[in-house]
Design a protein around this motif. Structure first.
Motif, PDB file in Angstrom:
ATOM      1  N   VAL A 115      10.876  25.396   0.127  1.00 33.00           N
ATOM      2  CA  VAL A 115      10.098  25.968  -1.163  1.00 33.00           C
ATOM      3  C   VAL A 115       9.625  24.817  -2.146  1.00 33.00           C
ATOM      4  O   VAL A 115      10.432  24.057  -2.418  1.00 33.00           O
ATOM      5  N   LEU A 116       8.428  24.619  -2.381  1.00 34.47           N
ATOM      6  CA  LEU A 116       7.952  23.806  -3.132  1.00 34.47           C
ATOM      7  C   LEU A 116       7.414  24.244  -4.635  1.00 34.47           C
ATOM      8  O   LEU A 116       7.442  25.605  -4.762  1.00 34.47           O
ATOM      9  N   SER A 117       7.596  23.253  -5.611  1.00 31.48           N
ATOM     10  CA  SER A 117       7.420  23.683  -6.889  1.00 31.48           C
ATOM     11  C   SER A 117       5.970  24.203  -7.222  1.00 31.48           C
ATOM     12  O   SER A 117       5.516  25.236  -8.028  1.00 31.48           O
ATOM     13  N   ASP A 118       4.784  23.908  -6.510  1.00 33.55           N
ATOM     14  CA  ASP A 118       3.721  24.035  -6.527  1.00 33.55           C
ATOM     15  C   ASP A 118       2.832  23.774  -5.128  1.00 33.55           C
ATOM     16  O   ASP A 118       3.454  23.188  -4.244  1.00 33.55           O
ATOM     17  N   ASP A 119       1.495  23.959  -4.936  1.00 30.98           N
ATOM     18  CA  ASP A 119       1.079  23.520  -4.012  1.00 30.98           C
ATOM     19  C   ASP A 119       0.020  22.445  -4.084  1.00 30.98           C
ATOM     20  O   ASP A 119      -1.113  22.324  -3.286  1.00 30.98           O
ATOM     21  N   GLU A 120       0.202  21.505  -4.853  1.00 34.56           N
ATOM     22  CA  GLU A 120      -0.501  20.381  -5.097  1.00 34.56           C
ATOM     23  C   GLU A 120      -0.732  19.566  -4.037  1.00 34.56           C
ATOM     24  O   GLU A 120      -1.997  19.076  -3.833  1.00 34.56           O
ATOM     25  N   LEU A 121       0.240  19.235  -3.254  1.00 31.75           N
ATOM     26  CA  LEU A 121       0.207  18.511  -2.060  1.00 31.75           C
ATOM     27  C   LEU A 121      -0.662  18.678  -0.926  1.00 31.75           C
ATOM     28  O   LEU A 121      -1.425  17.967  -0.339  1.00 31.75           O
TER      29      LEU A 121
ATOM     30  N   GLY B  14      -3.778  19.765  -1.546  1.00 36.62           N
ATOM     31  CA  GLY B  14      -4.982  19.145  -1.782  1.00 36.62           C
ATOM     32  C   GLY B  14      -4.755  17.821  -1.682  1.00 36.62           C
ATOM     33  O   GLY B  14      -5.893  17.177  -1.189  1.00 36.62           O
ATOM     34  N   GLU B  15      -3.793  17.068  -1.761  1.00 35.88           N
ATOM     35  CA  GLU B  15      -3.839  15.723  -1.931  1.00 35.88           C
ATOM     36  C   GLU B  15      -3.801  15.389  -0.209  1.00 35.88           C
ATOM     37  O   GLU B  15      -4.299  14.164   0.021  1.00 35.88           O
ATOM     38  N   LEU B  16      -3.376  16.068   0.721  1.00 37.80           N
ATOM     39  CA  LEU B  16      -3.364  15.852   2.084  1.00 37.80           C
ATOM     40  C   LEU B  16      -4.798  16.351   2.544  1.00 37.80           C
ATOM     41  O   LEU B  16      -5.011  15.724   3.797  1.00 37.80           O
ATOM     42  N   ALA B  17      -5.569  17.204   2.077  1.00 39.67           N
ATOM     43  CA  ALA B  17      -6.894  17.475   2.638  1.00 39.67           C
ATOM     44  C   ALA B  17      -7.781  16.507   2.368  1.00 39.67           C
ATOM     45  O   ALA B  17      -7.636  15.422   1.665  1.00 39.67           O
ATOM     46  N   PRO B  18      -8.890  16.321   3.505  1.00 42.31           N
ATOM     47  CA  PRO B  18      -9.769  15.461   3.217  1.00 42.31           C
ATOM     48  C   PRO B  18     -10.477  15.353   1.606  1.00 42.31           C
ATOM     49  O   PRO B  18     -10.806  16.323   1.128  1.00 42.31           O
ATOM     50  N   GLY B  19     -10.470  14.231   1.257  1.00 42.86           N
ATOM     51  CA  GLY B  19     -10.912  13.929   0.048  1.00 42.86           C
ATOM     52  C   GLY B  19      -9.655  13.887  -1.062  1.00 42.86           C
ATOM     53  O   GLY B  19      -9.764  13.404  -2.115  1.00 42.86           O
TER      54      GLY B  19
ATOM     55  N   GLY C 288      -0.999  24.339   3.013  1.00 39.29           N
ATOM     56  CA  GLY C 288      -1.568  23.075   3.483  1.00 39.29           C
ATOM     57  C   GLY C 288      -0.894  22.829   4.800  1.00 39.29           C
ATOM     58  O   GLY C 288      -0.728  21.577   5.214  1.00 39.29           O
ATOM     59  N   ARG C 289      -0.485  23.782   5.678  1.00 39.19           N
ATOM     60  CA  ARG C 289       0.211  23.644   7.170  1.00 39.19           C
ATOM     61  C   ARG C 289      -0.640  22.769   7.897  1.00 39.19           C
ATOM     62  O   ARG C 289      -0.074  21.637   8.302  1.00 39.19           O
ATOM     63  N   GLU C 290      -1.810  22.882   8.083  1.00 35.31           N
ATOM     64  CA  GLU C 290      -2.841  22.264   9.067  1.00 35.31           C
ATOM     65  C   GLU C 290      -3.062  20.801   8.442  1.00 35.31           C
ATOM     66  O   GLU C 290      -2.907  19.922   9.114  1.00 35.31           O
ATOM     67  N   HIS C 291      -3.245  20.717   7.120  1.00 35.31           N
ATOM     68  CA  HIS C 291      -3.601  19.443   6.458  1.00 35.31           C
ATOM     69  C   HIS C 291      -2.209  18.633   6.614  1.00 35.31           C
ATOM     70  O   HIS C 291      -2.589  17.326   6.710  1.00 35.31           O
TER      71      HIS C 291
ATOM     72  N   TRP D  94       0.802  -1.048   0.014  1.00 36.70           N
ATOM     73  CA  TRP D  94      -0.027   0.063  -0.004  1.00 36.70           C
ATOM     74  C   TRP D  94       0.905   1.380  -0.100  1.00 36.70           C
ATOM     75  O   TRP D  94       1.396   1.830   1.025  1.00 36.70           O
ATOM     76  N   PRO D  95       1.290   1.724  -1.076  1.00 37.77           N
ATOM     77  CA  PRO D  95       2.077   2.967  -1.441  1.00 37.77           C
ATOM     78  C   PRO D  95       1.738   4.241  -1.153  1.00 37.77           C
ATOM     79  O   PRO D  95       0.546   4.717  -1.281  1.00 37.77           O
ATOM     80  N   PHE D  96       2.602   5.061  -0.357  1.00 41.44           N
ATOM     81  CA  PHE D  96       2.329   6.184   0.050  1.00 41.44           C
ATOM     82  C   PHE D  96       3.535   7.108  -0.582  1.00 41.44           C
ATOM     83  O   PHE D  96       4.719   7.165  -0.160  1.00 41.44           O
ATOM     84  N   ALA D  97       3.450   7.573  -1.688  1.00 43.80           N
ATOM     85  CA  ALA D  97       4.599   8.239  -2.315  1.00 43.80           C
ATOM     86  C   ALA D  97       3.744   9.696  -3.108  1.00 43.80           C
ATOM     87  O   ALA D  97       2.501   9.623  -3.568  1.00 43.80           O
ATOM     88  N   ALA D  98       4.708  10.926  -3.273  1.00 41.40           N
ATOM     89  CA  ALA D  98       4.292  11.796  -4.016  1.00 41.40           C
ATOM     90  C   ALA D  98       3.958  11.455  -5.547  1.00 41.40           C
ATOM     91  O   ALA D  98       4.842  10.575  -6.255  1.00 41.40           O
ATOM     92  N   ARG D  99       3.442  12.005  -6.379  1.00 36.99           N
ATOM     93  CA  ARG D  99       3.193  11.775  -7.985  1.00 36.99           C
ATOM     94  C   ARG D  99       4.387  12.299  -8.603  1.00 36.99           C
ATOM     95  O   ARG D  99       4.810  11.781  -9.418  1.00 36.99           O
TER      96      ARG D  99
END
Length: 706
Positions: A205-211, A213-218, A273-276, A186-191
Motif C-alpha cells: 500500500v502506497l501513500s499516494d500514486d505519484e510514482l 506518473g513518474e514512471l509513465a512516458p514523460g 500504475g501497474r503497466e507503467h 546517474w541516480p534513480f531514487a524516489a523523491r
C-alpha cells in the motif's frame, strides 16, 4: 492656513513622486519596493547551452506568472551579463551571490502590457552575442531581469533569474594539455519513500500514486531512463555514466508491477500504475545491462541516524547491503563495496558500513576521517550548480522548480573545471546530481549534449567510474579549492532525529524482535519468520530517509512504522462467545477461540484481566499453527455467583500484545469452594452464637425462679 499649506505640500510631493515613477526607464538597478512575491519566472528554453564559433545569438523563452495580489503593467525584460569567471572560488561565490551584471546588456523587450492576478505571459528574448560582449572564452553569469509596475507602486525589478553560459573559443578549447576526465553518476531514487504498508498476502500500500506518473512516458523516472538511453550513440559519454539505484525504489516499482493499492482520504483504492511500473522496470533492466551500477542506501536512509536506534540487528548493514535485490530485479550485480549515500556520514556510520563490506564511499568533501572505508569525493562545485537555481528577488524559487537553471549551472561548472576559464583541475571531475533530481527528458538530453560539445572541444574526456575510482586516492579532509561552495543539504552531515522519533523507532525494533522470537517455521507452509519481520526493519529505515523535510515528516514516517507493527500483530486474535456464558458449576471451563492468520507458527500466552470473580488456573503458552483457528477450554474457578465480565487477551511470551482484547460475559449460579467454606464457617458461627444466647437466656430465667 497652516493646515492648507501642509495639504498643498503633500499634494505636490505625491505629484512629483508619480511623475518620476512614470519616467523611470528599465534598469538593472531597479529594486523591488514590495517585499511580497509578485512575479514568478520559469525558464522553458535556452539556446545555445554552450556557445561555439558558429553561434551568433542567444535565445531565451520563459513563462512569467503574476503570483501577487494586484495587477502588474508595463512588464519588460532584458538579459544582462556579469564578469567572466576565472577561478572555482569565484564561480562558487557567484552561485551563492551573483555579481553585478554590468559587462553587457540586451535591448529591453516587452512581455505584457498588463498581467492580472494569476495570469501568465510568454517571455521571448533574442540577443546578439556581440551585443552581450561574449567574445572571450570562459564562463559568464547571465541575469534575466524582469521589471514592471505593480498597482499602487512604481517601476521596479519584480523578478530575476541567474544563469551561467560557457563560451568556447574559435578553435574549441581555450587551453592546452590533456582534457579533464569526467565521470557522471546517474541516480534513480524516489523523491520520498512511498510504502506505508506491506502485507504478505495482499501486496503493498502506497501513500499516494505519484510514482505512477513518474514512471509513465514523460514522467521523471521515465525521462531518466530514456535520456540516458539516447546517448548510446556516443559510446564514450554513455560509458562515463554510472547508474546509481535505490533498492527501495526497485522493490516499490516491482510491487506496483504485481498490483498495489493506494491510501487516499476516502480509503484504500487500487493503484493505476501497474503497466507503467512493469514497462519501466524492463526498460531500466535493458539500460543497465553490462553497465556500471552502484548502490544507494535503502530509501535514502541517514546512516548516522540508524546508528542511534537500538536494535538486535545491524540497521546500517540492512541499509547498505542490498546487492541481492538489485541482482534479482535488474539482473546485474552492482560494483562491489561501492556506496553513494546522500549523507549521514558520522564516524560510527562509516565504521558500521565498513563492517558491512563497504570499501568505497562516494561523498561530498567532509571533515569525517576515514573509518575503514575509502572516501572518494564528488566535485562540490558541480554539485552546487545542480543544487542552486539561484533565482532571486520576489520571484525566487527553489532549484527543483528551475531544473533548466540547475543543469545549465552544472554544465558551466564542469566547463570551468576543465579549464574553460583558464583554470583546469588536475583531478578527475566526478559529477553527482541530487539523488531525487527532477528534470525533464528534454533538459536531461540538453545537459548530456552540452557535455558532448565540451568533449568535442577537447575540454573533457568522458571516463568510466571504474577508471576514476582506480586513479583517485582516499580523500584527505581539508581544503578542496572551492571554499564557500554551497551545499544545499549539507550531504556530509547526519540528521539528528527528534527524541520522540528515536523512541518510537526503538520501540518498533524491540517489538519486532519479540514478535520474531515468538514465531517459528510451520512445516506445512515453509515460510521463514524473517520474511514477515523484515518489512518492519525496512519501515524503520525509511523513517530515517533524508528525503523527509522536517521533524513533522519524520514523526509521520515513524508512525507508519508503528502502524505496520500493529497490522502484523493484529493477525493473531482471541474471540469469545457472543452470548453470555452460563457456568454449570464452579469449576466450569471458559471457551475461547484462538486464530492465527499468519503463514508461520506463533506461540501465544492467554491472559484474563478484570476478573475479581474468577480464578483462572495456570495457563501454559499455546503454540498456534500457521493459518489456524482452534478452540480452547480454559480451566477456571468461579469465586462468586451472579453476572460479571472478564477480559481475555493474547500476547507473546515476551509480553507484546497481539490482536484486540475480547470481553466475555459470565453467569454463575454455583458457589466456588472458597465461597462454600466461607458460608459454612459463617453458618457455624451463627449457630454457636445463637446457642450461646439461648443458653444464657435460659440460665437467667432459672435463676429468677429460684
Amino acid at each position: 492656513m497652516k493646515k492648507l499649506s501642509a495639504f498643498g505640500l503633500a499634494l505636490l510631493f505625491l505629484a512629483a513622486q508619480a511623475l518620476f515613477a512614470g519616467s523611470v526607464t528599465p534598469s538593472a538597478s531597479a529594486q523591488s519596493s514590495d517585499p511580497r512575491t509578485l512575479l514568478q519566472v520559469r525558464i522553458e528554453h535556452m539556446t545555445p547551452r554552450v556557445v561555439s564559433a558558429g553561434d551568433t545569438e542567444l535565445r531565451i523563452t520563459a513563462e512569467v506568472t503574476n503570483v501577487g495580489d494586484r495587477p502588474i503593467t508595463d512588464i519588460v525584460a532584458a538579459v544582462q551579463v556579469g564578469p567572466r569567471q576565472t577561478t572555482s572560488a569565484q564561480l562558487a561565490q557567484t552561485l551563492v551571490e551573483p555579481p553585478p551584471a554590468t559587462a553587457g546588456e540586451s535591448a529591453w523587450v516587452g512581455v505584457s502590457d498588463r498581467l492580472d492576478k494569476g495570469a501568465s505571459a510568454q517571455l521571448s528574448i533574442t540577443a546578439p552575442l556581440a551585443q552581450l560582449g561574449l567574445h572571450e572564452p570562459g564562463v559568464y553569469p547571465l541575469l534575466l531581469n524582469i521589471n514592471g509596475t505593480p498597482a499602487y507602486g512604481g517601476t521596479a525589478r519584480l523578478a530575476a533569474v541567474d544563469l551561467l553560459l560557457p563560451v568556447l573559443g574559435g578553435s574549441g578549447s581555450a587551453r592546452g594539455g590533456a582534457p579533464t576526465a569526467v565521470s557522471m553518476l546517474w541516480p534513480f531514487a524516489a523523491r520520498e519513500p512511498k510504502v506505508v504498508s506491506v502485507s504478505h498476502d495482499r501486496g503493498a500500500v502506497l501513500s499516494d500514486d505519484e510514482l505512477a506518473g513518474e514512471l509513465a512516458p514523460g514522467g521523471r523516472l521515465h525521462s531518466l531512463v530514456s535520456a540516458a538511453e539516447s546517448q548510446r550513440g556516443n559510446a564514450a559519454l554513455f560509458d562515463s555514466l554510472c547508474f546509481a539505484v535505490d533498492p527501495d525504489l526497485l522493490e516499490t516499482v516491482d510491487a506496483m508491477s504485481k498490483g498495489y493499492r493506494v491510501r487516499t482520504e476516502s480509503g484504500i483504492v487500487e493503484g493505476k500504475g501497474r503497466e507503467h511500473a512493469e514497462r519501466w522496470l524492463a526498460d531500466l533492466r535493458a539500460l543497465v545491462a553490462n553497465h556500471c551500477v552502484v548502490e544507494l542506501p535503502y530509501a535514502g536512509a541517514d546512516l548516522g541516524a540508524l546508528t542511534q536506534i537500538p536494535s538486535e540487528i545491524d540497521l546500517v548493514n540492512e541499509a547498505v547491503t542490498n546487492d541481492a535485490t538489485i541482482l534479482h530485479l535488474l539482473n546485474i550485480t552492482p560494483r562491489s563495496g561501492v556506496l553513494w549515500p546522500g549523507g549521514g556520514l558520522s564516524p560510527a556510520a562509516l565504521q558500521e558500513a565498513a563492517d558491512a563490506g563497504v570499501t568505497t564511499v562516494i561523498t561530498a568533501p567532509t571533515a569525517v576521517e576515514n573509518q575503514g572505508a575509502r572516501l572518494v569525493t564528488y566535485d562540490p562545485l558541480v554539485r552546487a550548480g545542480f543544487a542552486l537555481a539561484s533565482t532571486r528577488g520576489s520571484g525566487a524559487a527553489r532549484a527543483t522548480e528551475q531544473p533548466e537553471v540547475a543543469t545549465q549551472s552544472a554544465v558551466a561548472a564542469v566547463a570551468l573545471r576543465a579549464g574553460l576559464g583558464g583554470e583546469a583541475t588536475e583531478h578527475p571531475v566526478l559529477v553527482a546530481p541530487p539523488h531525487d533530481w527532477n528534470v525533464s527528458h528534454t533538459e536531461l538530453t540538453n545537459m548530456l549534449d552540452s557535455l558532448g560539445r565540451l568533449q568535442e572541444a577537447g575540454l573533457v574526456n568522458p571516463t568510466s567510474l571504474d577508471e576514476v575510482l582506480s586513479t583517485v586516492g582516499p580523500e584527505t579532509p581539508g581544503d578542496t579549492g572551492t571554499s564557500g561552495t554551497p551545499q544545499a543539504s549539507n550531504p556530509g552531515s547526519s540528521t539528528s532525529l527528534p527524541d520522540d522519533v528515536l523512541e518510537t523507532l526503538s520501540d518498533v525494533e524491540s517489538t519486532a524482535a519479540d514478535l520474531q522470537s515468538a514465531m517459528s517455521v510451520d512445516p506445512t507452509r515453509q515460510v521463514e519468520p524473517i520474511s514477515l519481520i523484515q518489512p518492519l526493519h525496512k519501515a524503520v529505515i525509511r523513517a530515517t530517509s533524508q528525503a523527509w523535510r522536517d521533524d513533522g515528516d519524520y514523526r509521520i514516517a515513524a508512525k507508519v512504522a508503528q502502524r505496520q507493527v500493529r497490522q502484523l500483530s493484529s493477525k493473531i486474535t482471541v474471540s469469545t462467545p457472543s452470548q453470555p456464558v452460563s457456568l454449570a458449576s464452579a469449576s466450569s471451563p471458559l471457551p475461547v477461540t484462538l486464530s492465527n492468520d499468519l503463514p508461520v507458527a506463533v506461540t501465544v500466552r492467554i491472559k484474563f484481566d478484570n476478573s475479581p470473580g474468577l480464578r483462572p488456573s495456570k495457563i501454559e503458552d499455546t503454540p498456534l499453527a500457521a493459518n489456524s483457528r482452534v478452540s480452547r477450554l480454559i480451566p477456571a474457578e468461579t469465586l462468586r455467583a451472579g453476572r460479571f465480565i472478564v477480559n481475555v487477551s493474547l500476547s507473546t511470551p515476551g509480553g507484546t500484545t497481539l490482536g484486540q482484547t475480547s470481553r466475555m460475559e459470565l453467569t454463575s449460579s454455583e458457589f466456588g469452594v472458597v465461597t462454600v467454606v466461607l458460608t459454612a464457617t459463617a453458618g457455624a458461627a451463627l449457630v454457636l452464637l445463637s446457642g450461646r444466647r439461648i443458653y444464657r437466656r435460659m440460665k437467667t430465667q432459672g435463676e429468677e425462679r429460684g
